[in-house]
Structures are given as C-alpha cells and as structure tokens.
Write a protein that holds these residues in place. Structure first.
Motif, short mmCIF file in Angstrom:
data_model
loop_
_atom_site.label_atom_id
_atom_site.label_comp_id
_atom_site.label_asym_id
_atom_site.label_seq_id
_atom_site.Cartn_x
_atom_site.Cartn_y
_atom_site.Cartn_z
N LYS A 54 0.84 -1.20 0.00
CA LYS A 54 0.00 0.00 0.00
C LYS A 54 0.87 1.26 0.00
O LYS A 54 0.61 2.20 -0.74
CB LYS A 54 -0.93 -0.01 1.21
CG LYS A 54 -1.87 1.16 1.25
CD LYS A 54 -2.78 1.12 2.46
CE LYS A 54 -3.63 2.36 2.50
NZ LYS A 54 -4.39 2.47 3.71
N ASP A 55 1.92 1.25 0.81
CA ASP A 55 2.82 2.40 0.86
C ASP A 55 3.54 2.60 -0.46
O ASP A 55 3.72 3.73 -0.91
CB ASP A 55 3.85 2.23 1.99
CG ASP A 55 3.22 2.30 3.37
OD1 ASP A 55 2.09 2.81 3.49
OD2 ASP A 55 3.87 1.83 4.33
N ALA A 56 3.96 1.52 -1.09
CA ALA A 56 4.65 1.61 -2.38
C ALA A 56 3.72 2.19 -3.44
O ALA A 56 4.12 3.08 -4.21
CB ALA A 56 5.15 0.23 -2.81
N LYS A 57 2.49 1.72 -3.48
CA LYS A 57 1.53 2.24 -4.47
C LYS A 57 1.28 3.73 -4.25
O LYS A 57 1.24 4.51 -5.21
CB LYS A 57 0.21 1.47 -4.39
CG LYS A 57 0.27 0.11 -5.02
CD LYS A 57 -1.07 -0.55 -5.01
CE LYS A 57 -1.84 -0.07 -6.22
NZ LYS A 57 -3.05 -0.84 -6.52
N GLU A 58 1.10 4.12 -3.01
CA GLU A 58 0.86 5.54 -2.71
C GLU A 58 2.06 6.39 -3.11
O GLU A 58 1.90 7.48 -3.66
CB GLU A 58 0.53 5.73 -1.23
CG GLU A 58 -0.85 5.26 -0.85
CD GLU A 58 -1.14 5.41 0.63
OE1 GLU A 58 -0.47 6.18 1.33
OE2 GLU A 58 -2.08 4.72 1.10
N LEU A 59 3.26 5.91 -2.82
CA LEU A 59 4.47 6.62 -3.18
C LEU A 59 4.59 6.75 -4.70
O LEU A 59 4.91 7.83 -5.21
CB LEU A 59 5.70 5.92 -2.61
CG LEU A 59 7.05 6.55 -2.96
CD1 LEU A 59 7.15 7.97 -2.37
CD2 LEU A 59 8.20 5.67 -2.45
N ILE A 60 4.33 5.67 -5.40
CA ILE A 60 4.39 5.69 -6.87
C ILE A 60 3.41 6.71 -7.42
O ILE A 60 3.76 7.53 -8.28
CB ILE A 60 4.14 4.28 -7.46
CG1 ILE A 60 5.30 3.34 -7.11
CG2 ILE A 60 3.90 4.35 -8.96
CD1 ILE A 60 5.01 1.86 -7.38
N ARG A 61 2.18 6.69 -6.94
CA ARG A 61 1.17 7.64 -7.42
C ARG A 61 1.58 9.08 -7.11
O ARG A 61 1.49 9.96 -7.96
CB ARG A 61 -0.20 7.34 -6.80
CG ARG A 61 -0.87 6.11 -7.36
CD ARG A 61 -2.31 5.99 -6.95
NE ARG A 61 -2.53 6.06 -5.53
CZ ARG A 61 -2.66 5.01 -4.72
NH1 ARG A 61 -2.60 3.78 -5.21
NH2 ARG A 61 -2.86 5.16 -3.43
N LYS A 62 2.05 9.31 -5.89
CA LYS A 62 2.43 10.66 -5.47
C LYS A 62 3.58 11.20 -6.33
O LYS A 62 3.53 12.32 -6.83
CB LYS A 62 2.84 10.64 -4.00
CG LYS A 62 3.30 11.98 -3.46
CD LYS A 62 3.67 11.86 -1.98
CE LYS A 62 4.13 13.18 -1.45
NZ LYS A 62 5.54 13.25 -1.16
N LYS A 63 4.61 10.40 -6.50
CA LYS A 63 5.77 10.83 -7.29
C LYS A 63 5.41 11.03 -8.76
O LYS A 63 5.88 11.96 -9.41
CB LYS A 63 6.93 9.83 -7.16
CG LYS A 63 7.55 9.80 -5.79
CD LYS A 63 8.23 11.12 -5.46
CE LYS A 63 8.91 11.08 -4.12
NZ LYS A 63 9.53 12.35 -3.75
N PHE A 64 4.55 10.16 -9.27
CA PHE A 64 4.12 10.28 -10.65
C PHE A 64 3.36 11.60 -10.87
O PHE A 64 3.62 12.32 -11.84
CB PHE A 64 3.25 9.09 -11.05
CG PHE A 64 2.69 9.17 -12.43
CD1 PHE A 64 3.52 9.09 -13.53
CD2 PHE A 64 1.32 9.32 -12.62
CE1 PHE A 64 2.99 9.16 -14.82
CE2 PHE A 64 0.80 9.39 -13.90
CZ PHE A 64 1.63 9.31 -15.00
N ILE A 65 2.47 11.93 -9.97
CA ILE A 65 1.72 13.20 -10.08
C ILE A 65 2.67 14.39 -9.98
O ILE A 65 2.55 15.35 -10.74
CB ILE A 65 0.60 13.28 -9.02
CG1 ILE A 65 -0.49 12.24 -9.33
CG2 ILE A 65 -0.02 14.68 -8.97
CD1 ILE A 65 -1.49 12.03 -8.22
N GLU A 66 3.63 14.32 -9.08
CA GLU A 66 4.63 15.39 -8.97
C GLU A 66 5.38 15.55 -10.29
O GLU A 66 5.60 16.66 -10.77
CB GLU A 66 5.63 15.09 -7.84
CG GLU A 66 5.06 15.27 -6.46
CD GLU A 66 6.02 14.83 -5.36
OE1 GLU A 66 7.20 14.51 -5.65
OE2 GLU A 66 5.58 14.80 -4.19
#
Length: 189
Positions: free
Chosen positions: A4-16
C-alpha cells in the motif's frame, strides 16, 4: 516497503513528475528512480505508466463521489469533484496534450455525471419527475459541464474555475428544479 505504501508513493511521485513534465517524457525508469524502488515493485502494481494514470483517475473519482454532501449546490458539488484537476493544473494540461487525453475526458465526464446525478436526485425527492426526464436533465448538464471543462483546459486554464462555475450557477439558477417540476406535471396529463 508494504504494498500500500509503495503504491501511494508511486502515485504521489508520478503526479509530482506530471506537474513538471509532459506525460510522454515520464518513464517507468524515472518513476522508480524518484521513488527509490526497483522496477519489479512498479510492475507488481502497474503494467505501465498508462495503467498508473488510469488508477489515479479511478481513485480521484472515488474520492469525489464519497465527498458528496446533499446540502451542497451543484456548483459546489462539481468544484469538489474536480478538486484534483484544480490542484494539479499542470498535470492535467500535460495529460490533455498526450495520447491519454481520452482518459482525462472520461474522468471529467464521469465526475460531471455523478455530481449532476446526485444533485438531481436530491432536488427531485419531493417533486417526482419522470425517470426518463431526470436522465435527460443529468445528461444535458453532464455534457455541458464536461465541454466547458475541456474548453477551459484547451484554453490554458487561465480563468478561475470557481468564478466560471459560480457564474453558470447564477445564470441558470432554478432551471434544474423547473425542469423537474415540468416533468412531474407532465406525469399528470
């Protein structure tokens, strides 16, 4: 790192990243580098960058639909529903000018439809309009709002959407309720 943390990090960094550069320039390699994870972790969750983008729109749609409040005007509902777009204008602009434009348009269309559907249902609870007419009203406003947002994006998102949506609300105030009442009155004949 838990899934869950990895997915959230991936989404966050991708949006950035999407707020900084066009979608076509973002690679899986860039994302994993930004997240400090390996490629396998990315591919465990997503098949590619477009799959990631699709999930982001799905999550944002779910967030928009759960925040609906029956005391809000349709304008407030719509603005709450497109909150992600307003907070990430550059990312939206980059998506609009990419091969994933259709994904963006579908997201806006679905959000507008949900906002209008909830609003019409709430306004209709004491009116009893025909089901077919409710669908026509929702569809009309859904298409109009979607087109307005797409036009706003294509014009560079310069105008304040709060002002535009507020102005539309002022100009068309009461039209939805009047349409529902007309439909209910047609039921009598």
């Amino acid at each position: 790192m838990p899934n869950k943390d990895a997915k959230e990090l991936i989404r966050k960094k991708f949006i950035e990243m999407l707020n900084q550069m066009p979608l076509k320039k973002i690679t899986v390699k860039d994302i994993v580098s930004e997240c400090n994870i390996n490629r396998n972790t990315f591919y465990y969750h997503y098949s590619d960058v477009y799959d990631l983008l699709s999930e982001i729109f799905q999550i944002e749609f779910q967030n928009a639909t759960k925040d609906y409040n029956k005391s809000l005007s349709w304008e407030e509902v719509f603005l709450a529903a497109v909150k992600f777009s307003l907070e990430n204008k550059k990312a939206i602009y980059h998506i609009y000018y990419s091969i994933q434009r259709e994904e963006l348009e579908r997201y806006i269309y679905n959000v507008a439809g949900h906002a209008m559907s909830q609003y019409v249902e709430n306004k209709n609870k004491d009116i009893n309009a025909l089901e077919m007419d409710k669908e026509i009203i929702v569809s009309f406003y859904q298409c109009a709002l979607t087109t307005m947002v797409i036009q706003w994006i294509s014009n560079g998102m310069k105008e304040d959407p709060v002002v535009i949506i507020g102005r539309i609300g002022r100009l068309f105030n009461g039209h939805i309720e009047e349409s529902l009442i007309r439909s209910a009155n047609d039921r009598i004949y």
